[in-house]
Scaffold this motif. Structure first.
Motif, mmCIF file in Angstrom:
data_model
loop_
_atom_site.group_PDB
_atom_site.id
_atom_site.type_symbol
_atom_site.label_atom_id
_atom_site.label_comp_id
_atom_site.label_asym_id
_atom_site.label_seq_id
_atom_site.Cartn_x
_atom_site.Cartn_y
_atom_site.Cartn_z
ATOM 1 N N GLU A 316 17.575 -7.873 70.297
ATOM 2 C CA GLU A 316 17.028 -7.050 69.224
ATOM 3 C C GLU A 316 16.221 -7.843 68.209
ATOM 4 O O GLU A 316 15.161 -7.417 67.775
ATOM 5 C CB GLU A 316 18.169 -6.317 68.493
ATOM 6 N N THR A 317 16.715 -9.017 67.837
ATOM 7 C CA THR A 317 16.090 -9.778 66.757
ATOM 8 C C THR A 317 14.827 -10.468 67.260
ATOM 9 O O THR A 317 14.882 -11.273 68.190
ATOM 10 C CB THR A 317 17.058 -10.833 66.211
ATOM 11 N N PRO A 318 13.678 -10.179 66.652
ATOM 12 C CA PRO A 318 12.437 -10.811 67.120
ATOM 13 C C PRO A 318 12.221 -12.185 66.507
ATOM 14 O O PRO A 318 12.669 -12.477 65.393
ATOM 15 C CB PRO A 318 11.356 -9.825 66.653
ATOM 16 N N GLY A 319 11.544 -13.039 67.236
ATOM 17 C CA GLY A 319 11.160 -14.348 66.734
ATOM 18 C C GLY A 319 9.961 -14.853 67.499
ATOM 19 O O GLY A 319 9.598 -14.300 68.549
ATOM 20 N N GLU A 320 9.330 -15.910 66.971
ATOM 21 C CA GLU A 320 8.198 -16.485 67.698
ATOM 22 C C GLU A 320 8.708 -17.215 68.927
ATOM 23 O O GLU A 320 9.671 -17.986 68.869
ATOM 24 C CB GLU A 320 7.400 -17.447 66.835
ATOM 25 N N LEU A 321 8.043 -16.984 70.062
ATOM 26 C CA LEU A 321 8.434 -17.603 71.323
ATOM 27 C C LEU A 321 7.842 -19.004 71.424
ATOM 28 O O LEU A 321 6.638 -19.194 71.305
ATOM 29 C CB LEU A 321 7.955 -16.735 72.491
ATOM 30 N N HIS A 322 8.710 -19.983 71.631
ATOM 31 C CA HIS A 322 8.302 -21.360 71.880
ATOM 32 C C HIS A 322 8.600 -21.706 73.335
ATOM 33 O O HIS A 322 9.585 -21.218 73.902
ATOM 34 C CB HIS A 322 9.066 -22.331 70.974
#
Length: 464
Positions: A316-322
Motif C-alpha cells: 500500500e505505501t508508495p515510495g520511489e523505486l531504487h
C-alpha cells in the motif's frame, strides 16, 4: 560471433519485416558488410524505421563493436540535430531515400553486398547502444548501454518467459526503443526465435501473424486496448503461447478483456532505458492486473521515502523505486552531473518511479514521481490507482490523472477522461464509491483524446 546475438549461420527465416524475410545467414551477411564500412568509427547513427535494413544496420554496428545510435525516423530537425551532435555519430546508416540532406556522411544500405562475419567479438563491457531518453525534463540524454547489460537482461527474460528458439515472436513496435529493438529484435536473435515485425501494431496484423505461427506477442497498452475492441482479431491469438505488455501500465479493464477474448492473461513487466527490464511476471507464475511481477534474477529493488528512509513492503505505501542490477546503464553520455544525480550515495539507481511492493515481492507501479505522486491535504496519492478506478466505469475509454495546484490542499486530484455518456460529477462519485474519499477527483475534464508519445504513453506534461 556468439557472445550477444547467437550463431550467424542458418537458412531458416530469422527476420520478417513486411514482405521481406531474411535468414540468419542473409541477415548476418548484410550486417557484416555494414561492419566493414563502419569499422573504427566512434559511433554511428541508424535511421531506425521498421525495415530489414535497419535491423541489418544495428547488427552490423554490434558486429563491428561500434556504438549504435538509433534515430527515430519521425524526429524533427531540432531533435535530430541534437542526437547527432550529442552522440558524436560519425556516419549515418540509411537508405538513400531516407537520408536527410544534412547530417554526417551517409553509408547507404541499398546495395551493400554480403560479407564474412568478423571472427573476433567486441569486449563484453563495450558500449552497444546509445539510446536517447524522451527528453521530458530537458533535452534528450544519451544512455550508454553495454553488451553485457543487454545479454544479462535478455537471458533473464528468456528464463522468465520460457522464451526459446521454438517461439515465433510477433510485434509492430518502433525500432528505436528498448521494447521494440532490444527485446523485440536482439532478444529474438539471441534466443534463436524468428521475429515477424508487422510494420504497424494493428490488431488485424497481429491476427494475420498468428496464422503464420506466431507464439509470443509483444505490445504496448494501446495495442492491447485496440485488440480488446476487436473480438475477431483477439480470437486469432488463442493459439499463442504468451502475450506480453509493457512500456506503460496496462489498464485493468483491458487486461481482463484481453484475457476473456484470447484465453491468455497478459504478462506485464517493468523497466527503463537506463535499466532495461528489471521486474516481470513469469510465464509459469501468477499474472495479476495492475502488477508487474517480481524482480528478475540478479535484480535488487527497494522503496525510499522522500527523506531517503525505507518504505515498508506492505502493498500500500508508495515510495520511489531504487534498483541495483547487472542490466544498469553505464551513465549518460557527456553528462557526469546527471549520471551522479541518478544514483544514491550507496550506489542504487533512482528510477524516478513510484511503486508499492507487496510482502511477496510483487511490484505495482504507481507512476512517475514528478507527475503521478499527488500530495493533497497531507495525503500521498498515486495517480495510477485513480486512473484504474475511472477505467472501471463502463463509459470510460481513457483516463489520465495529475495533481494541479490548490490553495488549500496544495494539490488537487485532476482527471482528464475520454468517455461516452458519462458526466464529470458521475465519474467523481464513481471513484469516491470505490476508493477513499480523499482520492476522488476534484476536477474532471472530458476530452476527445489524450496526448501520447510513440510508445503509447500519455504525455502528462501536455495536460498541464
Amino acid at each position: 560471433m556468439t557472445d550477444l546475438l547467437g550463431t550467424p549461420g542458418g537458412d531458416a527465416p530469422a527476420v520478417t519485416v513486411g514482405d521481406e524475410t531474411l535468414s540468419r545467414r542473409e541477415l548476418f551477411g548484410r550486417a557484416a558488410a555494414v561492419a566493414a564500412e563502419i569499422a573504427g568509427a566512434e559511433a554511428v547513427a541508424v535511421h531506425a524505421d521498421a525495415s530489414a535494413a535497419t535491423i541489418a544496420a544495428v547488427v552490423g554496428g554490434l558486429l563491428a563493436g561500434v556504438p549504435v545510435v538509433p534515430l527515430p525516423p519521425d524526429s524533427g530537425p531540432a531533435e535530430r540535430a541534437h542526437i547527432l551532435g550529442d552522440s558524436g555519430a560519425a556516419l549515418l546508416l540509411a537508405t538513400r531515400a531516407d537520408a536527410p540532406a544534412d547530417g554526417p556522411p551517409l553509408v547507404p544500405l541499398d546495395d551493400l553486398p554480403s560479407a564474412a562475419v568478423p571472427a573476433a567479438a567486441p569486449a563484453p563491457d563495450a558500449t552497444a547502444l546509445i539510446l536517447y531518453t524522451s527528453g521530458t525534463t530537458g533535452a534528450p540524454k544519451g544512455v550508454l548501454v553495454s553488451r553485457s547489460a543487454i545479454a544479462a537482461g535478455l537471458d533473464a527474460l528468456a528464463a522468465a518467459w520460457d522464451w526459446t528458439g521454438g517461439d515465433v515472436l510477433v510485434h509492430g513496435l518502433p525500432l528505436f526503443h528498448v521494447h521494440g529493438l532490444v527485446l523485440g529484435v536482439l532478444g529474438a536473435l539471441r534466443v534463436g526465435s524468428p521475429v515477424i515485425h508487422t510494420g504497424w501494431p494493428r490488431p488485424d496484423a497481429y491476427a494475420e501473424a498468428a496464422g503464420r505461427g506466431g507464439t509470443l506477442f509483444f505490445g504496448v497498452p494501446t495495442v492491447w486496448s485496440r485488440l480488446a475492441a476487436d473480438p475477431g482479431a483477439a480470437a486469432a491469438l488463442r493459439g499463442a503461447r504468451l502475450l506480453v505488455s509493457g512500456s506503460a501500465p496496462l489498464p485493468v479493464p483491458v487486461f481482463e478483456r484481453v484475457a476473456e477474448l484470447t484465453g491468455h492473461r497478459p504478462v506485464e513487466r517493468y523497466g527503463m532505458t537506463e535499466t532495461l527490464i528489471t521486474v516481470s511476471a513469469r510465464a509459469d507464475g501468477p499474472r495479476r492486473p495492475g502488477r508487474v511481477g517480481t524482480p528478475l534474477p540478479g535484480v535488487r529493488t527497494r522503496l525510499a521515502a522522500e527523506d531517503g528512509t525505507p518504505v515498508p513492503h506492505d502493498g500500500e505505501t508508495p515510495g520511489e523505486l531504487h534498483v541495483q542490477a547487472p542490466t544498469l546503464f553505464d551513465g549518460y553520455l557527456n553528462r557526469p552531473d546527471a549520471t551522479a544525480a541518478a544514483f544514491t550515495a550507496d550506489g542504487w539507481f533512482r528510477t524516478g518511479d513510484i511503486a508499492a511492493v507487496e510482502p511477496d515481492g510483487t511490484h505495482r507501479i504507481v507512476g512517475r514521481a514528478s507527475t503521478d505522486l499527488i500530495k493533497s491535504g497531507g495525503y500521498r496519492i498515486g495517480a495510477g490507482e485513480i486512473e484504474d478506478a475511472l477505467l472501471a466505469h463502463p463509459g470510460v475509454r481513457e483516463a489520465a490523472v495529475i495533481g494541479t495546484p490548490h490553495d488549500d490542499l496544495g494539490e488537487q486530484v485532476t482527471a482528464f477522461v475520454v468517455a461516452d455518456g458519462a458526466s464529470a460529477g458521475e465519474l467523481t462519485e464513481f471513484v469516491a464509491s470505490r476508493l477513499s474519499v480523499h482520492k476522488r477527483p476534484r476536477a474532471v475534464h472530458l476530452v476527445d483524446s489524450l496526448p501520447r508519445n510513440a510508445m503509447g504513453k500519455v504525455v502528462k506534461s501536455r495536460l498541464r
